[in-house]
Design a protein around this motif. Structure first.
Motif, PDB file in Angstrom:
ATOM      1  N   THR A   1      -7.398   2.723   3.814  1.00 17.13           N
ATOM      2  CA  THR A   1      -5.974   2.421   3.688  1.00 17.13           C
ATOM      3  C   THR A   1      -5.229   3.594   3.046  1.00 17.13           C
ATOM      4  OG1 THR A   1      -6.392   0.054   3.550  1.00 17.13           O
ATOM      5  CG2 THR A   1      -4.293   0.821   2.692  1.00 17.13           C
TER       6      THR A   1
ATOM      7  N   LEU B   1      -6.959  -0.188  -3.596  1.00 14.79           N
ATOM      8  CA  LEU B   1      -6.961  -0.085  -2.139  1.00 14.79           C
ATOM      9  C   LEU B   1      -8.295   0.484  -1.672  1.00 14.79           C
ATOM     10  CD1 LEU B   1      -3.459   1.637  -1.625  1.00 14.79           C
ATOM     11  CD2 LEU B   1      -4.001  -0.777  -1.222  1.00 14.79           C
TER      12      LEU B   1
ATOM     13  N   GLY C   1      -7.890   5.285  -4.265  1.00 12.31           N
ATOM     14  CA  GLY C   1      -8.086   3.874  -3.936  1.00 12.31           C
ATOM     15  C   GLY C   1      -8.535   3.067  -5.140  1.00 12.31           C
TER      16      GLY C   1
ATOM     17  N   ALA D   1       0.829  -1.200   0.000  1.00  8.77           N
ATOM     18  CA  ALA D   1       0.000   0.000   0.000  1.00  8.77           C
ATOM     19  C   ALA D   1       0.871   1.261   0.000  1.00  8.77           C
ATOM     20  CB  ALA D   1      -0.933  -0.004   1.206  1.00  8.77           C
TER      21      ALA D   1
END
Lengths: 248, 248
Positions: free
Chosen positions: A204, A200, A195, A156
């Motif tokens: 996150t 993601l 994201g 990430a």
DNA sequence: CGTTACGTTGACTCCCGTCAAGATCCGTGG
DNA sequence: CCACGGATCTTGACGGGAGTCAACGTAACG
């Protein structure tokens, strides 16, 4: 709230800001005149759909200004952004008559549109357009594969730093600013869009942004204005070769 | 152990098994003759590298038989497979002079090669080759984006079932077998290669294969021979629309 | 046989997703 | 000017899915 508009404005191709980068980049004056005959402009507001997966592909287009995205959604609602379309990028695929991704404006976007059939005839008869389209498609393929590496193997934090580096460098070069320490730019997309692009969740993304700020890799002014105090530090977090990203 | 060999065999283009699918598919007899003048064959054994990222791109090629893969590796060793090259697929990119991915044979593979410069001249002067290359590039782009969706948003079980469905259907159509319940085929890649393609570790691949067997979704004979008792059950596990995968 | 590559399984860890509650920003209207 | 509501963003608690490390099977091949 207005829907998409077909503009009555008309910009001459020779005055166009994407004249030397878009699908028409290598056209000679005659070819350009033929394109000019069939082009028309449309604008879409941020958030508006431009095409839906499964629709008939009635037109193809170049992005003149603004930004749009390609995405696809699984039956259960999971969404993945598949491409970011910026000025000079091309939308649509000659030789195919249905759309294979959703296309949506993420900023107010202006398109230079061509009805598909006449455009396909042009591709078949004017070699420069086909050649240019081939070069652009191969570039897109490289970008897509770069993104496959990111989606498949990066963490990430690496995904976020890659995106920041990408947007930062592109924004700087668009404004003719140097790519150097202290680089500052506005993120053109929401946390949700980040994201969607990176595979993601929004939480996150937010947590990683906070972590990067606390670690001094980035500075934030609000949630969209980003400053990179030390580019080498950012690049070291991307997972790529340090020099790979510094070029270009 | 032999290195790659330049074959002394010569197959006439008109007898070639990829004559109507490869980059030469739409060439007329004159264009085909010009291609034939500059082509030569090379073979590589399974596991042999064909090109390395960063190398000079001295030649481009069509895969005639066998299989190869495109991949890229991060500095710390993480690897992601970016493409699977099967008969009729094209390797290389006219207009670029260095290779941007590692290319490696995963089965014994035969290539129909063209030195890059003469090939580029042909692309510039024979419209059919350029047009065919464009169509093939756009197909590859669709495949890459499909894979982005998989890498970004699908679970390990969905990734595995997608791959099994892909290989099963392609193997069946290659052998002119019906795509129906009871379909049986040999997996052409190791657990490690599956993981490289799907963005998973070898252990996760192995565990998911075992789970699918225990759940009755697949039957295994050794580790490579796979039978699908009920295609609809497999498709339901891929995360895609049930009908999306059944077409074609 | 032994060697080696390949595959399976178990124990454990940790990264990221999920669910939930606040915080912040911003435009609208009283 | 302030109150309100909605969208966006942040933060916390928790759980699960996939990675890591390690051991053990298994098959192929000399």
């Amino acid at each position: 709230m207005t829907l998409a508009q077909t503009s009555t404005d008309f910009t001459s191709c020779s005055d166009c800001n994407i004249r030397y980068r878009a699908v028409c980049a290598t056209c000679d004056t005659d070819e350009l005149r033929r394109l000019e005959d069939i082009k028309y402009y449309r604008t879409f507001d941020a958030g508006q759909p431009i095409m839906f997966e499964g629709d008939d592909m009635n037109f193809v287009a170049s992005v003149v200004s603004g930004a749009a995205r390609l995405s696809r959604t699984l039956p259960d609602g999971r969404l993945q952004m598949l491409g970011l379309l910026l000025p000079s990028d091309f939308i649509g695929r000659p030789g195919r008559d249905t759309v294979t991704y959703d296309v949506e404006a993420i900023q107010k976007v202006t398109l230079c549109c061509f009805r598909r059939k006449p455009f396909e005839d042009l591709v078949a008869t004017t070699p420069h357009i086909g050649q240019r389209l081939l070069a652009m498609s191969l570039d897109e393929l490289d970008v897509a594969r770069e993104w496959m590496m990111l989606l498949g193997r990066k963490t990430a934090r690496e995904k976020i730093t890659c995106l920041l580096s990408l947007i930062g460098r592109r924004t700087a070069s668009l404004h003719l600013q140097p790519i150097a320490d202290g680089l500052s730019f506005e993120m053109p997309m929401s946390r949700e869009a980040m994201g969607d692009y990176l595979g993601l969740t929004i939480e996150t993304v937010s947590r990683q942004m906070t972590a990067l700020r606390k670690d001094g890799v980035i500075e934030l002014e609000g949630s969209r204005i980003i400053t990179i105090p030390d580019l080498a530090v950012l690049m070291a977090e991307t997972g790529d070769d340090a020099d790979g990203g510094m070029l270009a």
